[in-house]
Design a protein around this motif. Structure first.
Motif, PDB file in Angstrom:
ATOM      1  N   HIS A 138      -0.741  -9.185   2.761  1.00  0.00           N
ATOM      2  CA  HIS A 138      -1.973  -9.139   2.017  1.00  0.00           C
ATOM      3  C   HIS A 138      -3.279  -8.771   2.532  1.00  0.00           C
ATOM      4  O   HIS A 138      -4.373  -8.544   1.897  1.00  0.00           O
ATOM      5  N   VAL A 139      -3.190  -8.852   3.928  1.00  0.00           N
ATOM      6  CA  VAL A 139      -4.549  -8.622   4.723  1.00  0.00           C
ATOM      7  C   VAL A 139      -5.144  -7.124   4.364  1.00  0.00           C
ATOM      8  O   VAL A 139      -6.224  -7.385   4.243  1.00  0.00           O
ATOM      9  N   PRO A 140      -4.436  -6.352   4.287  1.00  0.00           N
ATOM     10  CA  PRO A 140      -4.896  -4.951   3.881  1.00  0.00           C
ATOM     11  C   PRO A 140      -5.658  -4.848   2.796  1.00  0.00           C
ATOM     12  O   PRO A 140      -6.767  -3.947   2.568  1.00  0.00           O
ATOM     13  N   PHE A 141      -5.577  -5.760   1.916  1.00  0.00           N
ATOM     14  CA  PHE A 141      -6.133  -5.670   0.650  1.00  0.00           C
ATOM     15  C   PHE A 141      -7.280  -7.019   0.374  1.00  0.00           C
ATOM     16  O   PHE A 141      -8.355  -6.419   0.089  1.00  0.00           O
ATOM     17  N   ASP A 142      -6.969  -8.056   1.104  1.00  0.00           N
ATOM     18  CA  ASP A 142      -7.903  -9.269   0.784  1.00  0.00           C
ATOM     19  C   ASP A 142      -8.440  -9.802   2.372  1.00  0.00           C
ATOM     20  O   ASP A 142      -9.284 -10.509   2.344  1.00  0.00           O
TER      21      ASP A 142
ATOM     22  N   ALA B  94      -2.255 -16.777  -0.993  1.00  0.00           N
ATOM     23  CA  ALA B  94      -0.841 -16.123  -1.433  1.00  0.00           C
ATOM     24  C   ALA B  94       0.285 -16.063  -0.340  1.00  0.00           C
ATOM     25  O   ALA B  94       1.384 -16.074  -0.790  1.00  0.00           O
ATOM     26  N   ALA B  95      -0.100 -16.192   0.876  1.00  0.00           N
ATOM     27  CA  ALA B  95       1.007 -16.589   1.975  1.00  0.00           C
ATOM     28  C   ALA B  95       1.844 -17.953   1.653  1.00  0.00           C
ATOM     29  O   ALA B  95       2.888 -17.876   1.608  1.00  0.00           O
TER      30      ALA B  95
ATOM     31  N   LYS C 110      -2.251  -1.906  12.265  1.00  0.00           N
ATOM     32  CA  LYS C 110      -3.576  -1.727  12.673  1.00  0.00           C
ATOM     33  C   LYS C 110      -4.847  -2.114  11.871  1.00  0.00           C
ATOM     34  O   LYS C 110      -5.970  -2.643  12.151  1.00  0.00           O
ATOM     35  N   GLU C 111      -4.541  -2.290  10.421  1.00  0.00           N
ATOM     36  CA  GLU C 111      -5.271  -2.675   9.462  1.00  0.00           C
ATOM     37  C   GLU C 111      -5.749  -4.184   9.851  1.00  0.00           C
ATOM     38  O   GLU C 111      -6.720  -4.729   9.411  1.00  0.00           O
TER      39      GLU C 111
END
Length: 232
Positions: A19-23, A32-33, A99-100
């Motif tokens: 979810h990190v790349p989006f939020d 979410a996690a 990387k993101e």
């Protein structure tokens, strides 16, 4: 069902990375996690009181551990010391699997309320590298080595985040230049020590710095702990 503290955090971190790349490393990602892992919200909050911030810190620590594994597995016997330091910094970057997530983490720890956490993480990485390479300094050099390497590592990470060259070639060239800059400073310090005039001028500052000692190392302890999900 009994889950250890580290198992719960690992599950949450693995789920959060999707979810990190989006939020980013946000509360939305943390929630979410929790949903994805079916970890009880109260347990998740107990393990990560600051939510996604604690997960971002755990992600950085995971990278440090992977770097240490690479250092242990590498035969560095024939390397010069500057080559060992360069290799260690490169290993730390190469073990990054997302990387993101690092990019989002850099944004998070640039915020004033989390800047101290970010600085502590970078210092910790530098400390791990020096310890792994056998540093035994116990005076002011303990601090200067880690401060210098922290600067090299953080600058290289920022460069790497914007690098789109094949195999990150531009990043490794940048790292080599930063290490060379550090070596030039060390050569200057050596010339000062050898100069009769300059060494006398540094007598008082050197005496003051000789009083500075490295912090005492705390013994590593594996404390027991686990979470037991309540019966329904």
């Amino acid at each position: 069902m009994t889950l250890s503290y580290e198992t719960v955090k690992t599950q949450l971190l693995d789920a959060a990375l999707a979810h990190v790349p989006f939020d980013g490393w946000s509360e939305a990602t943390f929630q979410a996690a929790v949903r994805d892992t079916d970890v009880a919200p109260a347990v998740a909050r107990s393990v990560c009181p600051r939510g996604a911030v604690d997960l971002a810190i755990a992600f950085h620590h995971r990278g440090d551990l992977a770097m240490l594994d690479r250092i242990k597995a590498q035969d560095m016997a024939e390397m010069k010391f500057r080559e060992k330091v360069t290799a260690a910094v490169r290993f730390r970057i190469e073990v990054v699997t997302d990387k993101e997530a690092v990019r989002r983490g850099s944004t998070l720890f640039a915020l004033p309320m989390h800047a101290a956490d970010g600085a502590k993480l970078i210092w910790g990485t530098a400390d791990h590298i020096w310890d792994a390479l056998g540093d035994t300094s116990d005076d002011v050099n303990w601090y200067t080595k880690r401060a210098t390497l922290s600067g090299v590592y953080s600058a290289t990470i920022l460069y790497w985040l914007g690098d789109d060259s094949p195999d990150n070639r531009a990043t490794w060239d940048f790292l080599d230049r930063r290490i060379e800059d550090v070596m030039q400073v060390e050569k200057l310090k050596a010339r000062v020590r050898k100069s009769p005039t300059l060494s006398r001028l540094m007598t008082c500052p050197n005496w003051v710095m000789s009083r500075i000692k490295a912090p005492a190392k705390m013994p590593k302890m594996a404390l027991p702990g686990s979470w037991t999900a309540p019966r329904e």
